[in-house]
Design a protein around this motif. Structure first.
Motif, PDB file in Angstrom:
ATOM      1  N   GLU A 187      -6.031   7.943   0.522  1.00  0.00           N
ATOM      2  CA  GLU A 187      -6.784   8.513   1.703  1.00  0.00           C
ATOM      3  C   GLU A 187      -6.147   8.684   2.830  1.00  0.00           C
ATOM      4  N   VAL A 188      -6.034   9.892   3.411  1.00  0.00           N
ATOM      5  CA  VAL A 188      -5.249   9.787   4.687  1.00  0.00           C
ATOM      6  C   VAL A 188      -6.269  10.612   5.831  1.00  0.00           C
ATOM      7  N   ASP A 189      -6.439   9.862   7.049  1.00  0.00           N
ATOM      8  CA  ASP A 189      -7.078  10.400   8.188  1.00  0.00           C
ATOM      9  C   ASP A 189      -6.231  11.044   9.087  1.00  0.00           C
ATOM     10  N   PRO A 190      -5.841  12.516   9.036  1.00  0.00           N
ATOM     11  CA  PRO A 190      -4.866  13.171   9.907  1.00  0.00           C
ATOM     12  C   PRO A 190      -5.273  12.819  11.485  1.00  0.00           C
ATOM     13  N   ALA A 191      -6.043  12.827  11.724  1.00  0.00           N
ATOM     14  CA  ALA A 191      -6.928  12.497  13.470  1.00  0.00           C
ATOM     15  C   ALA A 191      -6.323  11.178  13.754  1.00  0.00           C
ATOM     16  N   ASN A 192      -6.331  10.148  12.860  1.00  0.00           N
ATOM     17  CA  ASN A 192      -6.258   8.696  13.345  1.00  0.00           C
ATOM     18  C   ASN A 192      -5.652   8.007  12.076  1.00  0.00           C
ATOM     19  N   PRO A 193      -4.396   8.087  11.644  1.00  0.00           N
ATOM     20  CA  PRO A 193      -3.782   7.535  10.236  1.00  0.00           C
ATOM     21  C   PRO A 193      -4.298   6.144  10.118  1.00  0.00           C
ATOM     22  N   HIS A 194      -4.201   5.416  11.558  1.00  0.00           N
ATOM     23  CA  HIS A 194      -4.193   3.979  11.136  1.00  0.00           C
ATOM     24  C   HIS A 194      -5.870   3.672  10.904  1.00  0.00           C
ATOM     25  N   ARG A 195      -6.699   4.446  10.688  1.00  0.00           N
ATOM     26  CA  ARG A 195      -8.072   4.127  10.237  1.00  0.00           C
ATOM     27  C   ARG A 195      -7.938   4.345   8.931  1.00  0.00           C
ATOM     28  N   SER A 196      -7.282   4.924   8.207  1.00  0.00           N
ATOM     29  CA  SER A 196      -7.097   5.219   6.841  1.00  0.00           C
ATOM     30  C   SER A 196      -6.065   3.994   6.089  1.00  0.00           C
ATOM     31  N   GLY A 197      -5.129   4.036   6.866  1.00  0.00           N
ATOM     32  CA  GLY A 197      -4.159   2.955   6.409  1.00  0.00           C
ATOM     33  C   GLY A 197      -3.208   3.359   5.149  1.00  0.00           C
ATOM     34  N   ALA A 198      -2.684   2.739   4.329  1.00  0.00           N
ATOM     35  CA  ALA A 198      -1.960   2.807   2.878  1.00  0.00           C
ATOM     36  C   ALA A 198      -2.617   2.096   1.884  1.00  0.00           C
ATOM     37  N   VAL A 199      -3.730   2.498   1.428  1.00  0.00           N
ATOM     38  CA  VAL A 199      -4.511   1.781   0.362  1.00  0.00           C
ATOM     39  C   VAL A 199      -4.595   2.423  -0.794  1.00  0.00           C
ATOM     40  N   PRO A 200      -4.341   2.131  -2.108  1.00  0.00           N
ATOM     41  CA  PRO A 200      -4.273   2.937  -3.276  1.00  0.00           C
ATOM     42  C   PRO A 200      -5.535   2.843  -3.689  1.00  0.00           C
ATOM     43  N   LEU A 201      -6.167   4.029  -4.156  1.00  0.00           N
ATOM     44  CA  LEU A 201      -7.763   4.300  -4.689  1.00  0.00           C
ATOM     45  C   LEU A 201      -7.391   4.112  -6.143  1.00  0.00           C
ATOM     46  N   THR A 202      -7.103   2.792  -6.715  1.00  0.00           N
ATOM     47  CA  THR A 202      -6.977   2.401  -7.898  1.00  0.00           C
ATOM     48  C   THR A 202      -7.975   2.947  -9.190  1.00  0.00           C
ATOM     49  N   ALA A 203      -9.230   2.832  -8.764  1.00  0.00           N
ATOM     50  CA  ALA A 203     -10.189   3.143  -9.802  1.00  0.00           C
ATOM     51  C   ALA A 203     -10.035   4.676 -10.182  1.00  0.00           C
ATOM     52  N   MET A 204      -9.174   5.440  -9.212  1.00  0.00           N
ATOM     53  CA  MET A 204      -9.155   6.978  -9.530  1.00  0.00           C
ATOM     54  C   MET A 204      -8.061   7.294 -10.593  1.00  0.00           C
ATOM     55  N   GLY A 205      -7.450   6.279 -11.042  1.00  0.00           N
ATOM     56  CA  GLY A 205      -6.617   6.172 -12.184  1.00  0.00           C
ATOM     57  C   GLY A 205      -5.017   6.318 -11.584  1.00  0.00           C
ATOM     58  N   ARG A 206      -4.271   5.753 -12.620  1.00  0.00           N
ATOM     59  CA  ARG A 206      -2.568   5.801 -12.300  1.00  0.00           C
ATOM     60  C   ARG A 206      -1.989   6.714 -13.336  1.00  0.00           C
ATOM     61  N   PHE A 207      -1.709   7.818 -12.643  1.00  0.00           N
ATOM     62  CA  PHE A 207      -0.918   8.706 -13.577  1.00  0.00           C
ATOM     63  C   PHE A 207      -0.219   9.768 -12.801  1.00  0.00           C
ATOM     64  N   GLN A 208       0.435  10.791 -13.113  1.00  0.00           N
ATOM     65  CA  GLN A 208       1.049  11.808 -12.503  1.00  0.00           C
ATOM     66  C   GLN A 208       0.061  12.881 -12.043  1.00  0.00           C
ATOM     67  N   HIS A 209      -0.332  12.253 -10.747  1.00  0.00           N
ATOM     68  CA  HIS A 209      -1.249  13.050 -10.336  1.00  0.00           C
ATOM     69  C   HIS A 209      -0.528  14.606  -9.698  1.00  0.00           C
ATOM     70  N   GLU A 210      -1.478  15.422  -9.532  1.00  0.00           N
ATOM     71  CA  GLU A 210      -1.130  16.765  -8.999  1.00  0.00           C
ATOM     72  C   GLU A 210      -2.101  16.981  -7.878  1.00  0.00           C
ATOM     73  N   ALA A 211      -3.270  17.484  -8.089  1.00  0.00           N
ATOM     74  CA  ALA A 211      -4.322  17.998  -7.092  1.00  0.00           C
ATOM     75  C   ALA A 211      -5.693  17.352  -7.158  1.00  0.00           C
ATOM     76  N   ILE A 212      -6.623  17.577  -6.189  1.00  0.00           N
ATOM     77  CA  ILE A 212      -8.022  16.920  -6.468  1.00  0.00           C
ATOM     78  C   ILE A 212      -8.861  18.182  -5.980  1.00  0.00           C
ATOM     79  N   ALA A 213     -10.175  18.050  -6.204  1.00  0.00           N
ATOM     80  CA  ALA A 213     -11.185  18.956  -5.524  1.00  0.00           C
ATOM     81  C   ALA A 213     -12.528  17.987  -5.583  1.00  0.00           C
ATOM     82  N   VAL A 214     -13.241  17.952  -4.558  1.00  0.00           N
ATOM     83  CA  VAL A 214     -14.320  17.286  -4.569  1.00  0.00           C
ATOM     84  C   VAL A 214     -15.750  18.261  -4.458  1.00  0.00           C
TER      85      VAL A 214
END
Length: 455
Positions: A187-214
């Motif tokens: 997850e990336v917060d473009p307004a303030n990237p340091h709020r989001s950091g660099a944390v993998p969302l592991t529960a969402m799976g590890r595979f060859q991701h392409e795109a998402i929609a919420v």
């Protein structure tokens, strides 16, 4: 199967484009904001750009926002290579936050600069950069938003104003020099990237991701997998434990499931637009982290699971999620050939429908490998990035199903005798719908395009 089929031909110079679809795009996007606006045809022929960058219809103009190799305004280093997925999010005082992926592998010419607290793996060369624009599309800032990731292809915006960037790789620590496992969403917060950091969302799976929609009401995240070989990718949904959303909420975990279409092991076998499947099933993924076996290889029980080649673009429109299969080739292991499909899944009705098919069933074919990134346009139709061979175009699809060329990459990377053009990627619109932003993948270039969009 639907008995309704329309085929519409649009031409730009000598280029022929065929499309088959069920009903009309007015019906396809019923209930969306885009469907309420006008717009029934294209914008006319493309005009050659004397600067040799971007050909557009008459009345449209572009501004170059950023170029690969130029210095980031933050001073953190040069603008990275391989501009890919992108979104535009609203800021204060009419500003726009543009967050952009860089699909860098370990061989990338210009890596994303590493920044303290924003770097996942120091050996990863991918990531995102974020631009802040004023109301006249002047760049106010440009900086690293996340670094140390790998092969950041596409992703998608969240309803709470962040960007989910996706790694299109399954490389583990020790592979290609990486020090950490890759194949995650961040997850990336473009307004303030340091709020989001660099944390993998592991529960969402590890595979060859392409795109998402919420799904903005339920909080469910849909994910596409662009696998390069058999068995091909899956279409997933993630059921978050904290469905209310908000920055960091996806770190709370959840369940990852894959879509099973009863009786359909391969979506490419479906060729008739309007084909509809009821009672779609969702099956829990046995091992979302793919510790030993890639997810698409895992055992989903005696009924198996549904695969598709080149699952790429994904977006939410109205009350449904749409996703793209860019192409399918029987010679590469698919059940049948096509040059692009767009599918719609209605979660309320548990119904899946094939709504658009690009060639070869339409007599004329889109060149190359057909649709990749897609987005809704203010005119009420689609914008589709071409990813293939030869000249590269950004296509529009009107609400009546007409296909037209919206832009052409005029940057020749080859020679006059053997020209070569980079693909388009990351097409998105400003929140007010007055500006289209789009990337040329290589040489990495980000454009802001303005003009009579609502004509």
């Amino acid at each position: 199967m639907s008995a309704t089929r329309r085929q519409v031909l649009a031409r730009s110079g000598s280029l022929g484009i065929g499309i088959a679809f069920a009903g009309s795009l007015s019906e396809l996007f019923a209930g969306t904001a885009a469907a309420q606006t006008l717009g029934h045809t294209g914008y006319g022929p493309l005009v050659p750009d004397p600067k040799g960058l971007l050909d557009l219809p008459e009345g449209f103009r572009y501004r170059v926002l950023s170029r690969e190799g130029d210095q980031l305004r933050s001073g953190e280093g040069p603008v990275p290579s391989n501009h890919d997925g992108m979104t535009a999010l609203p800021g204060s005082r009419g500003r726009v936050h543009l967050v952009r992926n860089h699909e860098n592998r370990n061989t990338a010419a210009v890596p994303v600069p590493t920044v303290p607290d924003l770097t996942y793996d120091p050996q990863g060369k991918g990531g995102c950069t974020a631009l802040t624009l004023d109301s006249r599309n002047r760049v106010l800032s440009e900086r690293v938003a996340i670094a140390g990731t790998a092969v950041n292809c596409a992703g998608g915006p969240t309803p709470w104003g962040t960007w989910l960037t996706c790694e299109e790789t399954e490389d583990k620590a020790g592979t290609n020099g990486y020090t950490k496992d890759h194949g995650f969403i961040f997850e990336v917060d473009p307004a303030n990237p340091h709020r989001s950091g660099a944390v993998p969302l592991t529960a969402m799976g590890r595979f060859q991701h392409e795109a998402i929609a919420v799904d903005p009401r339920r909080g469910i995240v849909y994910e596409t997998e662009d696998a390069f070989e058999r068995p091909f990718g899956l279409f997933y949904r993630f059921l978050p434990d904290a469905p209310h959303g908000g920055l960091g909420s996806l770190r709370a975990g959840g369940r990852l499931q894959a879509m099973r279409v009863p009786g359909v092991p391969d979506l490419s076998s479906i060729q008739e637009t309007g084909a509809t499947f009821e009672n779609i099933e969702w099956v829990d993924v046995p091992d979302p982290l793919a510790a030993r076996t890639p997810i698409r290889h895992q055992d989903f029980g005696p009924k198996g699971i549904t695969h598709a080649q080149k699952l790429e673009g994904c977006y939410w429109g109205g009350r449904c999620v749409y996703f793209v299969s860019s192409f399918a080739r029987s010679a590469e292991g698919s059940a049948a050939d096509h040059y692009g499909q767009i599918w719609r899944y209605d979660p309320t009705e548990r119904r899946l429908t094939l709504v658009i098919v690009f060639g070869p069933d339409t007599d004329l074919q889109l060149p190359g490998e057909s649709p990749d990134n897609i987005c809704l346009a203010p005119s009420g139709g689609l914008m589709v990035c071409e990813d293939g061979n030869g000249a590269q175009h950004l296509f529009g699809v009107t609400r009546r199903g007409e296909v037209y060329a919206m832009a052409r990459n005029a940057q020749n990377l080859g020679t006059p005798q053997e020209p070569e053009w980079g693909e388009f990627a990351g097409v998105t619109f400003a929140p007010d719908g007055e500006t289209m932003y789009v990337n040329c993948y290589t040489p990495g270039t980000t454009f802001a395009v303005t003009g009579p969009w609502r004509r």
